[in-house]
Design an enzyme around this catalytic site. Structure first.
Site, PDB file in Angstrom:
ATOM      1  N   HIS A  68      -9.072 -53.210  -6.537  1.00 31.53           N
ATOM      2  CA  HIS A  68      -9.030 -54.648  -6.270  1.00 31.53           C
ATOM      3  C   HIS A  68      -8.031 -54.902  -5.142  1.00 31.53           C
ATOM      4  O   HIS A  68      -7.089 -54.130  -4.940  1.00 31.53           O
ATOM      5  CB  HIS A  68      -8.586 -55.404  -7.515  1.00 31.53           C
ATOM      6  CG  HIS A  68      -9.582 -55.387  -8.625  1.00 31.53           C
ATOM      7  ND1 HIS A  68      -9.617 -56.360  -9.591  1.00 31.53           N
ATOM      8  CD2 HIS A  68     -10.578 -54.506  -8.944  1.00 31.53           C
ATOM      9  CE1 HIS A  68     -10.582 -56.098 -10.448  1.00 31.53           C
ATOM     10  NE2 HIS A  68     -11.168 -54.972 -10.082  1.00 31.53           N
ATOM     11  N   GLU A  70      -5.546 -56.919  -4.872  1.00 27.52           N
ATOM     12  CA  GLU A  70      -4.156 -57.009  -5.313  1.00 27.52           C
ATOM     13  C   GLU A  70      -3.557 -55.627  -5.565  1.00 27.52           C
ATOM     14  O   GLU A  70      -2.407 -55.364  -5.178  1.00 27.52           O
ATOM     15  CB  GLU A  70      -4.045 -57.814  -6.620  1.00 27.52           C
ATOM     16  CG  GLU A  70      -4.571 -59.217  -6.522  1.00 27.52           C
ATOM     17  CD  GLU A  70      -6.022 -59.365  -6.985  1.00 27.52           C
ATOM     18  OE1 GLU A  70      -6.323 -60.397  -7.612  1.00 27.52           O
ATOM     19  OE2 GLU A  70      -6.849 -58.472  -6.713  1.00 27.52           O
TER      20      GLU A  70
END
EC number: 3.5.4.33
Length: 164
Positions: A68, A70
Site C-alpha cells: 500500500h 502508506e
C-alpha cells in the site's frame, strides 16, 4: 485523537501547507492509477517541512498484498532517517488508511496523519473502525481528514468507473 473534519477548522497557513502536500500525493495516486493500481498516493514530510519519502499503491505490480502507498512511504522514510520511529513526521495520503496501514502508522509513531477522503469500506482511522484511539494502540495520533476531499474522491470514483 484530534480529528479535524473540514479545512475551515485549521488556520489558512496550515491548510495551504496541507493542500500542497496532498496535491503531491494526488499526483502519485494518478501515476498508480495509470499503472493499473487503485490510485492512492502518500507523502511523508519531516519536521522541517521537507518531503522525505513517498509511495503509491504497488500491490498488483509487486504481487504484494502489503504494498500500500502508506507502507511503502513508511518503509522509505524509516530507511532515510535510519530509525523506525517517525515521531516528528506527517503522513499525507489521499485515502483514509486501512487497518494494516493504521497499525503501521501507530507502530511508526508518526506525529500526524492528513488524509483526503474517508473510506466507507475499510477506513480504520474514523469511518469503519478507529485504530488510533483503540486500547490496542500505544500511540496517540493527530489526524486531519478532508484535505482536497473532492479531488481525492473524484480520482478514486473515476478510476473505479473505468474498471467496471
Amino acid at each position: 485523537m484530534n480529528i479535524e473534519i473540514s479545512p475551515p477548522t485549521i488556520d489558512d497557513a496550515a491548510y495551504l501547507v496541507h493542500r500542497q502536500w496532498m496535491m503531491q500525493a494526488l499526483e502519485l495516486a494518478q501515476a498508480a492509477g495509470e499503472a493499473g493500481e487503485v490510485p492512492v498516493g502518500a507523502v511523508i514530510v519531516d519536521v522541517a517541512g521537507n518531503a522525505i519519502a513517498q509511495g503509491q499503491n504497488r500491490k498488483e505490480r509487486d504481487f504484494d498484498p502489503t504494498a500500500h502507498a502508506e507502507i511503502i512511504a513508511i518503509r522509505a522514510a524509516s530507511k532515510i532517517l535510519q530509525k523506525r520511529h517517525l515521531n516528528q513526521c506527517t503522513l499525507y495520503v489521499t485515502l483514509e488508511p486501512c487497518p494494516m496501514c493504521a497499525g503501521a502508522i501507530a507502530h511508526a509513531r508518526l506525529d500526524k496523519l492528513v488524509y483526503g477522503v474517508d473510506d466507507p469500506k475499510t477506513g480504520a482511522i474514523r469511518t469503519v473502525v478507529n485504530i488510533p484511539d483503540s486500547p490496542c494502540s500505544n500511540h496517540r495520533l493527530s489526524v486531519i481528514g478532508g484535505i482536497l476531499e473532492s479531488a481525492c474522491r473524484h480520482q478514486l470514483q473515476s478510476w473505479f468507473a473505468q474498471k467496471r
